[in-house]
Each structure stands twice: as C-alpha cells, then as structure tokens.
Design a protein around this motif. Structure first.
Motif, PDB file in Angstrom:
ATOM      1  N   PHE A   1      69.348  28.433  19.706  1.00  0.00           N
ATOM      2  CA  PHE A   1      70.773  28.678  19.244  1.00  0.00           C
ATOM      3  C   PHE A   1      70.949  30.037  18.582  1.00  0.00           C
ATOM      4  CE2 PHE A   1      70.057  23.951  19.611  1.00  0.00           C
ATOM      5  CZ  PHE A   1      71.245  23.560  20.282  1.00  0.00           C
ATOM      6  N   PHE A   2      69.954  30.801  18.415  1.00  0.00           N
ATOM      7  CA  PHE A   2      69.966  31.849  17.609  1.00  0.00           C
ATOM      8  C   PHE A   2      70.131  32.985  18.307  1.00  0.00           C
ATOM      9  CE2 PHE A   2      68.198  28.543  14.910  1.00  0.00           C
ATOM     10  CZ  PHE A   2      68.782  28.708  13.522  1.00  0.00           C
ATOM     11  N   PRO A   3      70.541  34.199  17.823  1.00  0.00           N
ATOM     12  CA  PRO A   3      70.618  35.612  18.660  1.00  0.00           C
ATOM     13  C   PRO A   3      69.271  35.909  18.861  1.00  0.00           C
ATOM     14  CG  PRO A   3      71.853  35.646  16.304  1.00  0.00           C
ATOM     15  CD  PRO A   3      71.080  34.291  16.527  1.00  0.00           C
ATOM     16  N   ASP A   4      69.102  36.859  19.960  1.00  0.00           N
ATOM     17  CA  ASP A   4      67.670  37.124  20.494  1.00  0.00           C
ATOM     18  C   ASP A   4      67.021  37.764  19.422  1.00  0.00           C
ATOM     19  OD1 ASP A   4      68.621  36.483  22.831  1.00  0.00           O
ATOM     20  OD2 ASP A   4      69.051  38.516  23.593  1.00  0.00           O
ATOM     21  N   PRO A   5      67.045  38.393  18.497  1.00  0.00           N
ATOM     22  CA  PRO A   5      66.243  38.863  17.355  1.00  0.00           C
ATOM     23  C   PRO A   5      65.712  37.774  16.410  1.00  0.00           C
ATOM     24  CG  PRO A   5      68.247  40.379  17.374  1.00  0.00           C
ATOM     25  CD  PRO A   5      68.630  39.158  18.218  1.00  0.00           C
ATOM     26  N   VAL A   6      66.575  36.949  16.189  1.00  0.00           N
ATOM     27  CA  VAL A   6      66.160  35.689  15.337  1.00  0.00           C
ATOM     28  C   VAL A   6      65.149  34.918  16.331  1.00  0.00           C
ATOM     29  CG1 VAL A   6      66.523  33.511  14.168  1.00  0.00           C
ATOM     30  CG2 VAL A   6      68.127  35.755  14.193  1.00  0.00           C
ATOM     31  N   ARG A   7      65.306  34.671  17.626  1.00  0.00           N
ATOM     32  CA  ARG A   7      64.580  33.954  18.354  1.00  0.00           C
ATOM     33  C   ARG A   7      63.271  34.601  18.705  1.00  0.00           C
ATOM     34  NH1 ARG A   7      68.164  33.200  21.995  1.00  0.00           N
ATOM     35  NH2 ARG A   7      67.585  34.770  23.730  1.00  0.00           N
ATOM     36  N   ALA A   8      63.094  35.870  18.662  1.00  0.00           N
ATOM     37  CA  ALA A   8      61.877  36.671  18.956  1.00  0.00           C
ATOM     38  C   ALA A   8      61.173  36.486  17.900  1.00  0.00           C
ATOM     39  CB  ALA A   8      62.135  38.092  19.077  1.00  0.00           C
ATOM     40  N   VAL A   9      61.644  36.794  16.532  1.00  0.00           N
ATOM     41  CA  VAL A   9      60.500  36.704  15.364  1.00  0.00           C
ATOM     42  C   VAL A   9      60.441  35.169  15.086  1.00  0.00           C
ATOM     43  CG1 VAL A   9      60.680  37.099  12.858  1.00  0.00           C
ATOM     44  CG2 VAL A   9      61.791  38.641  14.530  1.00  0.00           C
ATOM     45  N   GLY A  10      61.235  34.390  15.429  1.00  0.00           N
ATOM     46  CA  GLY A  10      61.078  32.975  14.879  1.00  0.00           C
ATOM     47  C   GLY A  10      60.137  32.365  15.911  1.00  0.00           C
ATOM     48  N   GLY A  11      60.005  32.894  17.249  1.00  0.00           N
ATOM     49  CA  GLY A  11      58.685  32.304  18.200  1.00  0.00           C
ATOM     50  C   GLY A  11      57.577  32.720  17.806  1.00  0.00           C
ATOM     51  N   GLU A  12      57.434  33.953  17.085  1.00  0.00           N
ATOM     52  CA  GLU A  12      56.055  34.402  16.486  1.00  0.00           C
ATOM     53  C   GLU A  12      55.590  33.471  15.224  1.00  0.00           C
ATOM     54  OE1 GLU A  12      54.181  36.229  18.051  1.00  0.00           O
ATOM     55  OE2 GLU A  12      55.422  36.900  19.544  1.00  0.00           O
ATOM     56  N   ILE A  13      56.697  33.346  14.500  1.00  0.00           N
ATOM     57  CA  ILE A  13      56.260  32.377  13.176  1.00  0.00           C
ATOM     58  C   ILE A  13      56.048  30.814  13.533  1.00  0.00           C
ATOM     59  CG2 ILE A  13      57.610  31.313  11.155  1.00  0.00           C
ATOM     60  CD1 ILE A  13      59.042  33.852  11.059  1.00  0.00           C
TER      61      ILE A  13
END
Length: 371
Positions: A337-349
C-alpha cells in the motif's frame, strides 16, 4: 543446543557482539536500499562505509569480522582465567580449547559447502568461522601457557614477523615486497598448500597464512579482557574506560604510521590492519562498557543481546532458513500500500524483524549454541 550457564558475563560484551552481528544480518542492507531509493548524502556515505574496499584501505564494514574475533579474545580471561585461578591446570583446559577451534573450522566448511553437497575439488576450506576458530585457539593456547609479558612479546612478534615475511619473501615471477593479489606471499603460499578452491581463485581473504596475524587480533581482546577482569579495588571502572580509550587511540596512531610501509588491508590481514581494526574495537568496547556496565544504561541493550547470545546461529542460519520469504509473506501485502521507497526500506526492516523474532524464541527458551 544447551542451556547457557554464563558466569561473570559482561552485558556490554553481549551487547557489542549483537551490535556487531546486526550489521551482517541485514543492517547494512537498510542503508544500501535507503541510499538507492533516496539519494540522501548521509545514506550514500553510510552505504559506502558498509562495503569492503577493493584491496587496500579501510571502511567501517571491515571492522565487523575482526571485532568479533577481538570479542572472542575479551571473553578468554573470564572463561579460562577463572578456572586457572581455581587451580585447574592448563593441560586440562587445552583439550576444550582445541576442540572448540576445530569445531568452528568444521562449521565453516559446512557453511561454505553444505554436507556432501560439493565436489571435493570445488570445496572451499578457509572461512570466517575457521579463522575465528584457529586464531582464537592459538591465542588461548598462548594465554594458557605464558605470562603477561610473554603475551606482549608474542603479540609484537606476530605483527613484526608477518610484516617481514610479506615484505621480504620473494614470490616466483614477482619478487619481494609486492602486495598485489597476484604477487603477495600469503596468497602464493595459500595457492600451494590449500586443497580445494580459493574464494577468489588466486586469493582467499580467509586464507591460512593471513590467519597468523589474526592471532594478534584475538590477543588484543585478551589484553582488554584482562583489564576489565581486574578487581575494582586495583583499577576502578572509570579508569578502565580511560585505559581502553588510551590504548585504542595509540593503536590507531600506530596503524596510521605503519600504513605508509605496510598498507591497511583486510584481505591480507596486514599488521597495520590488526592495529587499525583492533584500535576501533577497543574504542567500541570502551564505549559499550562505559554506557552499559559503568553508567548502567541497559534498557536499550535487549535487542542486541538477543542477537549476541547466539552469534554463531545468526551468522549461519540465513543459509538454511528463508527469512526473506517469511518476511514477504507476513509484511509484503501491507507494504504494497506504500510508495516504492517505503516498500523497499520496509522490506529490509521486516526481514530483520523476522530474524530477530526467531532469535528471541531461542533466547526465551534459553537455547544457545555453545561451541
């Protein structure tokens, strides 16, 4: 697996060990992704620091491995020293020391090659765990059979002897004094004596010869552990911090001078690299010891202690459990549901959170891999 029975454990040491392992268990990927999707200068700087230089030089990422070996040395006066003081002879302790070292070598071979999974000719025998096992083993043997003055002589001899060997041993077709990947003596000897394959075909960063100066890294940890174990009646906690800070700064100054003659190089574990990485490791230990054990600020440590108490597990487990799949299954839908940058960083977290949750289950059930 068995229950841990820690005695005289330094919470600061477990915290620092967890902090150290955090970066290779996903921490560095957060900054790599953050730099890629945002371009922020500070994130780019951090991402650059969390990569290894191609050959000569030093970056923060180069500190992770030697700091772990250094911490293995710090624990020696607490584990072996207490037994020696109780009258246990070194001859009764040496078997366990050698056993621990050889088990780590075996675990390293399994980590690199699997079990009966790789052709003998294609197996890689050197490894991070093997270096920790062998360097730590020989450092402990020196600790068991020598006094403080002799240990310092060993430390200086290892660094100076390795320097002399690397600068004066003539490699056929190259001569002496060349420290390129092709022509340095350590890689040349490794190519001659090591079976299987080397990590970079002509060179292995965890080769056998460059393990020799790594013993000095473990000895630096032993020296620090002896200081921390000294009675507070002789040396107060605050003075221990001061001594560690002074030792770390002196080590860094010496490494900068030696770098002109013997370049800082993690791949070759040069003597200047030992002093550079060791100096930073001592400073980190001083900081963590001061915050955690002197000032007693401990609430924040739990996240790292969970990792640090099972450091070998967190190092090896990623090869056998797909945490990335689990993180995607649990958090991928929400992150969508989030933009690509948030999704990318969130995936690592999310990946780190899943790993940590697994480590917490081990911690809560008091399951610790002890070698």
């Amino acid at each position: 697996m068995k229950e841990s029975t820690p005695s005289q454990r330094l919470l600061s040491l477990d915290t620092l060990r967890g902090f150290d392992m955090f970066w290779i268990s996903g921490g560095e990927d957060i900054f790599a992704v953050l730099a890629k999707v945002t371009g922020w200068s500070w994130a780019v700087f951090m991402a650059h620091q969390l990569t290894h230089p191609a050959w000569h030089g030093f970056a923060a990422y180069d500190l992770i491995f030697p700091t772990f070996l250094f911490m293995a040395g710090v624990s020696v006066p607490f584990s072996l020293g207490s037994r020696l003081e109780k009258g246990v002879p070194p001859s009764q302790l040496i078997r366990k020391v050698i056993q621990r070292g050889l088990i780590l070598v075996l675990l390293g071979i399994i980590y690199n090659n699997g079990i009966f999974h790789t052709e003998w000719s294609e197996m890689r025998y050197p490894s991070v765990l093997a270096r920790i096992g062998l360097a730590g083993m020989f450092a402990q043997i020196i600790y068991l059979y020598t006094g403080k003055r002799a240990r310092w002589i060993w430390f200086a001899g290892l660094l100076l002897g390795y320097y002399a060997f690397m600068m004066w041993y003539p490699v056929p077709g190259c001569g002496a004094g060349l420290l390129t990947m092709e022509c340095n003596p350590a890689s040349y000897i490794d190519r001659m004596i090591l079976p299987g394959r080397l990590h970079l075909k002509i060179h292995d960063p965890e080769g056998l010869i460059s393990t020799i100066p790594a013993i000095a890294t473990a000895l630096m940890g032993i020296f620090s552990g002896e200081l921390l174990r000294t009675s507070e009646e002789k040396i107060s906690q605050n003075n221990k911090v001061v001594y560690l800070l002074a030792a770390g700064i002196i080590s860094l100054l010496l490494c900068l001078v030696w770098d002109y003659f013997f370049p800082i190089n993690k791949n070759l574990w040069t003597s200047s690299f030992v002093l550079c990485a060791g100096g930073f490791s001592v400073l980190l230990l001083a900081f963590f010891y001061w915050i955690v054990d002197v000032l007693q600020y401990r609430r924040w440590t739990f996240f790292f202690v969970v990792i640090g108490m099972n450091s070998i597990v967190i190092y090896m487990i990623g090869s056998y459990i797909n945490f990335e799949y689990t993180a995607e299954a649990l958090f991928g839908g929400i992150l969508g549901f989030f933009p690509d940058p948030v999704r990318a960083v969130g995936g690592e977290i999310a990946f780190i959170m899943v790993q940590w949750a697994f480590m917490y289950l081990l911690y809560r059930n008091k399951l610790f891999l002890k070698v």
